[in-house]
Design an enzyme around this catalytic site. Sequence first.
Site, short mmCIF file in Angstrom:
data_model
loop_
_atom_site.label_atom_id
_atom_site.label_comp_id
_atom_site.label_asym_id
_atom_site.label_seq_id
_atom_site.Cartn_x
_atom_site.Cartn_y
_atom_site.Cartn_z
N LYS A 22 -35.53 79.44 65.29
CA LYS A 22 -35.29 79.27 66.78
C LYS A 22 -36.49 78.64 67.37
O LYS A 22 -37.69 79.34 67.41
CB LYS A 22 -35.01 80.68 67.49
CG LYS A 22 -34.37 80.46 68.76
CD LYS A 22 -34.45 81.47 69.79
CE LYS A 22 -36.00 81.61 70.31
NZ LYS A 22 -36.35 80.46 71.59
N GLU A 98 -48.59 84.65 65.34
CA GLU A 98 -49.78 83.89 65.51
C GLU A 98 -49.94 83.47 67.07
O GLU A 98 -48.90 82.98 67.65
CB GLU A 98 -49.46 82.39 64.72
CG GLU A 98 -50.88 81.65 64.65
CD GLU A 98 -51.24 80.91 65.87
OE1 GLU A 98 -52.16 81.01 66.45
OE2 GLU A 98 -50.46 79.89 66.28
N CYS A 132 -52.98 75.86 70.01
CA CYS A 132 -53.71 77.12 69.99
C CYS A 132 -54.98 76.84 69.26
O CYS A 132 -56.01 77.61 69.53
CB CYS A 132 -52.87 78.23 69.13
SG CYS A 132 -52.29 77.72 67.45
N GLU A 233 -56.69 82.39 77.49
CA GLU A 233 -56.11 80.93 77.13
C GLU A 233 -55.31 80.21 78.11
O GLU A 233 -54.43 80.63 78.60
CB GLU A 233 -55.10 81.22 76.02
CG GLU A 233 -54.80 79.86 75.31
CD GLU A 233 -53.81 80.36 74.17
OE1 GLU A 233 -53.93 79.68 72.94
OE2 GLU A 233 -52.87 81.33 74.21
#
Length: 281
Positions: A22, A98, A132, A233
């Site tokens: 997905k 992750e 990332c 982030e």
Amino acid sequence: PFALSLGMSSGALLSGNTVVFKPASATPLSGFELQRIWADAGMPAGVFNYLTGSGEAVGEPLALHPGIDGVIFTGSKEVGFDLYKRIPTNWPKPVITELGGKNPTIVTAKADLAKAVEGVARSAFGFSGQKCSACSRVYVERPVYDEFVEKLTARTKELSVGDPTDKDSYLGPVINDRAAKRYDEAIDIAKRDGGTIRAGGERLAGDVYDKGTFVAPTVIDGLPIKHELFKRELFLPVVVVAPVENLDEALAEANDTEYGLTAGIFTEDQGEIDAFFDRIE
């Protein structure tokens, strides 16, 4: 999207599993192309399965389904930690997550500043910062700080923002309105807390910019070294820069993060390189 999805699905397939894949609801077409590649390569029907939808309607019920033997997730810390805690119920299951990064670069007084500027610009602004592994904070030894910031600012202003199918465009748009609003918020926070916007800091409008969510690549300095923009982030073309007194301070600040993904150093001194690899986390 392909690097993560292909690597992880290949590992599962090579070890004898079927896969239900997905993609993120904002990027279903890249997932469809991956499914098509597997089909064109002769993958038997039902081995690699492609499913679209939101995380809430599709991702969560899929991940928590008793027929799933393991999950690999790439995304936010909040969602990843929630899945990590909820998936193993009656027996252990592999859960690989992750969950982003807040990646530092250190520039010492012994660096080649031309290399450092180009390296930081490419890492911070490639893919519009939407990776990332992007560099998002830089710690620079004070003797070369002003020169580095000046050169990085000039380089950032040279980068072209435009249609990503045009080979002359270095940055395309950010993914959606939510990302653009996060950009606006970061700029407002930087200004509120005394930061200086050296380059960028604005939404782009007119012509091709009206066809997407385009923002200018941004360099910020003047914030306290413990400021939230050095911690959070953003997943945007925004980099914050701060001066440090020495390599020891730079390493301490680089390691002061909840994320552990990538880090870099620019120096021409082998002793500093060795210290970096010994101590970076």
